[in-house]
Enzyme design. Structure first.
Site, short mmCIF file in Angstrom:
data_model
loop_
_atom_site.label_atom_id
_atom_site.label_comp_id
_atom_site.label_asym_id
_atom_site.label_seq_id
_atom_site.Cartn_x
_atom_site.Cartn_y
_atom_site.Cartn_z
N ASP A 532 85.41 -16.88 -69.81
CA ASP A 532 86.35 -15.98 -70.46
C ASP A 532 87.70 -16.66 -70.56
OD1 ASP A 532 87.90 -15.32 -67.92
OD2 ASP A 532 85.88 -14.75 -67.34
N GLU A 612 65.48 -45.61 -73.51
CA GLU A 612 66.26 -44.37 -73.32
C GLU A 612 67.69 -44.69 -72.90
OE1 GLU A 612 62.91 -41.11 -71.91
OE2 GLU A 612 63.58 -42.64 -70.48
#
Ligand code: GLA
Length: 728
Positions: A532, A612
């Site tokens: 928030d 990777e």
């Protein structure tokens, strides 16, 4: 700009593109006239209609005038018990037991500079003005000061209310909303951002139906389930069209957002602290200040609404030194090791990470007390010497030698019953004497409203932070509040517990910031349970969700993006199959999704193949190249991830519109894929753009109106990124 017209008694706030007006009428009632696209000076109260409506009562001084009722008129801050039966802004229990609050205008003031709310998060004004309007209930002496801040360039208006007992006897505040907005129409949709743990901020949208509908949290945290941000919009409004209002509360505790469609087809939105666990006694002379609420209005859709909010958050909420500064690419050991680590394991993970270009190594849960699982240890913030025999003094320099910064996980608000802290101070946890407290993740909540609890925890944290060079703290919070009762408060003041808890958290975060100004704090509450604007004021990034699956994250990040900028969303690449839902996704796609946030990795990079690793090195390099676009650019949602089977695309555009980054992720695959083009947004139609460094140049207008072809993809959950740069 704030203007006052003495003749019409109107008070008007203008931002660059919006106007907000209220009026003091002949009974000194403060009516709301207008909020919408900017209009010129003038009295907008002609929009307010008066009619005699059955069962809508009239104030005493209106005599037999039956067309004047608070039940039908648009209020700036709705009152209780005197004729307005729609949702309330404030409710006060008075000494005689009544709850009437007849608020009338008692004066106003325009002050230079934006107001501050001591102890509470708020947008910071650089210059600016404050409008303060004083309302008073003559019989009780209760006063409400309405505060307005304006941020003209961001089309943002902030509000808060300060309620003061100017009477001679104590009163009890039962409800104190930060914002009330009456909109003179009800053909509106309410959009909310809902879900649960690992499924935060999924967008839901529904037309306003008669009566009150809303979302809120009474969990002591803003919560995974609902978010203190809502949108009210015209039905049919979309990204680029339609009037919409966004309202956000800068608060991380219990909140309530309610929208009401009234009998006369208008709408009211109120937002503030949830009244369920709230009661605040006010002795004579005492005041209560609500958290701040922020309002934006866009006449043409959600994209503009988002841009206003994002710019305001980046420039006026997030504070130095993190305003505008690139966040370090981090590697966190949580999903790589969980509780099972030691100095060697961490150093090995850090070494691979540094080799791939990561900049910050974060040691997550498990480094302290007897914390070998999630059953014990919270509260004991001293290094576990079995795992880290040399302590942080030995580990941190090892990490720094690799060229990385070091960060640490803490969960200061909590305690396990199996901890030294709990054995010494059992009354520091929230619990009602005689009732065994409810467990959440086998832990209890410390009563952070109490000074001595905060002092103890802070002293322990400082010892840790001073023991080595720590650049980052992940501040976690892993359960909701129950057993609301504080040993430090008398029975009649137990309704203060939740808000005092929140004020305590804010105070500690402020101290941490003041004592360690360079420290980067990442908020977290079991992922995104406290995502928030309140938290963002203290912690410039927040772990977005414990769900690291790239495809679920598309929805979570999409919903989050309506109010919160990408740079604030902690977002990491993790292993495949994913540990929350078992989904298999390509590493390319996981990188594309995670780098649309505060980027990092949360997996055992030591187990990656050379191929990777090369890709990870490349992803980190791409993020470092484009961070400014991602963190500071204008964000466009190009498609909706809730449309099944489709692809999800989003775009960042630089403020000068010369650069853009488009990301796209496909859903599950199918044969005979349709031919698709993606229409881009925010580009300058007059410029020509090069895509991914290729030879061809595309007109901005071509990409905006014709679009860019999406190639067919082989396999599920594929991705693509387009970097656009203006030529010449
Ligand atoms: C919470 C956080 C995770 C991790 C764990 C550790 O769930 O959201 O990222 O830190 O706690 O216990």
């Amino acid at each position: 700009m704030i203007t006052h017209d003495e003749r019409s008694h109107t008070l008007t706030l203008h931002t660059r593109h919006t106007t907000y007006q209220m009026k003091v009428d002949e009974y000194r009632v403060l009516l709301h006239c207008y909020y919408g696209p900017r209009v010129g000076e003038g009295d907008l109260s002609y929009l307010i209609q008066y009619a005699d409506r059955g069962f809508s009562p009239n104030p005493n001084e209106a005599g037999n005038r039956r067309d004047y009722s608070l039940d039908t008129l648009p209020q700036e801050y709705s009152t209780c018990g005197v004729g307005d039966f729609r949702v309330l802004s404030a409710e006060v229990e008075l000494p005689d037991g009544s709850r009437l609050l007849d608020l009338r205008y008692a004066g106003h003031e325009v002050r230079p500079g934006k107001y501050v709310l001591p102890g509470l998060p708020a947008f910071h004004g650089e210059g600016g003005e404050t409008l303060s309007v004083r309302l008073r209930d003559a019989a009780s002496g209760v006063e409400v000061e309405l505060l307005y801040g304006i941020f003209e360039d961001f089309d943002l208006i902030t509000r808060a209310a300060r309620i003061t007992n100017c009477g001679e006897t104590a009163v009890g505040l039962c409800r104190a909303m930060s914002l009330c907005l009456d909109v003179g129409r009800a053909d509106l949709d309410l959009m909310t951002f809902d879900g649960g743990h690992t499924r935060e901020r999924n967008l839901s949208r529904a037309p306003l139906r008669p009566g009150v509908q809303g979302v809120g949290s009474a969990r002591g945290m803003s919560s995974h389930q609902h978010n203190p941000f809502v949108i009210l919009c015209e039905q049919g409004a979309g990204e680029d069209h339609g009037l919409c209002y966004g309202a956000a509360l800068l608060y991380s505790g219990d909140f309530l957002a309610e929208a009401e469609r009234s009998q006369f087809e208008d709408a009211r939105l109120v937002m503030g602290i949830h009244p369920q666990n709230f009661r605040w006694p006010l002795a004579p002379g005492e005041s209560f200040t609500t958290p701040e609420a922020a309002l934006v209005c866009s006449p043409d859709g959600f994209a503009r609404l988002t841009h206003c909010l994002h710019r305001a958050v980046r420039e006026r909420l997030i504070r130095d030194p993190y305003r505008g500064r690139r966040r370090p690419v981090l590697v966190n050991n949580w999903e790589a090791t969980y509780f099972d680590f030691n100095e060697e394991k961490l150093a090995a993970l850090a070494e691979v990470s540094a080799g791939l270009g990561a900049e910050l190594f974060v040691m997550d849960d498990g480094w302290f007390g007897q914390r070998n699982d999630d059953l014990r240890g919270l509260g004991d913030w001293t290094v576990n010497r079995e795992k880290l025999p040399g302590g942080l003094e030995a580990l941190v320099p090892r990490i720094q030698k690799l060229g990385m910064q070091f960060g640490i996980w803490v969960e200061p608000e909590m305690v396990n019953e199996d901890s030294q802290l709990y054995r010494q101070h059992p009354d520091w946890a929230l619990a009602v004497p005689g009732r065994p407290p409810v467990h959440g993740r086998s832990q209890l909540v410390l009563d952070f409203g109490r000074q001595e609890v905060r002092e103890h925890i802070y002293a322990a944290l400082r010892k840790v932070l001073d023991s080595a060079e720590i650049s980052y703290v992940k501040w976690d919070m892993n359960r909701a509040l129950t057993d609301l009762w504080s040993a430090a408060l008398p029975p009649q003041r137990q309704g203060e517990v939740c808000h005092r808890y929140m004020l305590g958290i804010y105070e500690l975060l402020d101290r941490l910031r003041a004592d360690y100004p360079a420290l980067l704090i990442e908020g977290c509450a079991g992922g995104g349970g406290r995502f928030d604007l309140g938290m963002l004021y203290y912690t410039p990034q927040i772990w977005c969700s414990d769900n690291t699956d790239a495809i679920d994250r598309l929805r979570i990040q999409y919903g989050t993006s309506f109010c919160y900028p990408s740079g604030c969303m902690g977002s990491h690449v993790s292993v495949s199959p994913n540990e929350q839902n078992g989904r298999i996704t390509p590493l390319e796609t996981r990188g594309v999704v995670a780098m649309s946030g505060a980027f990092g990795y949360e997996m055992d990079l030591g187990k990656c193949s050379e191929e990777e690793k090369a890709l990870i090195r490349e992803q980190i390099a791409v993020f470092k190249r484009h961070w400014r676009l991602i963190q500071e650019g204008d964000y466009y949602r190009l498609t909706d991830p809730f449309q099944e089977g489709g692809c999800t695309a989003w775009q960042y555009v630089s403020p000068d519109r010369r650069e853009a980054l488009v990301s796209l992720v496909t859903g599950s695959t199918r044969a005979a894929q349709p031919f698709r083009t993606l229409r881009l947004k925010g580009l300058d139609p007059a410029l020509r753009y090069r895509v991914n460094g290729g030879e061809a140049l595309y007109g901005g207008d071509q990409l905006l109106y014709g679009g860019y072809p999406i190639p067919p993809f082989w396999g599920d959950y594929q991705s693509m990124q387009l970097y656009l740069e203006a030529a010449g």
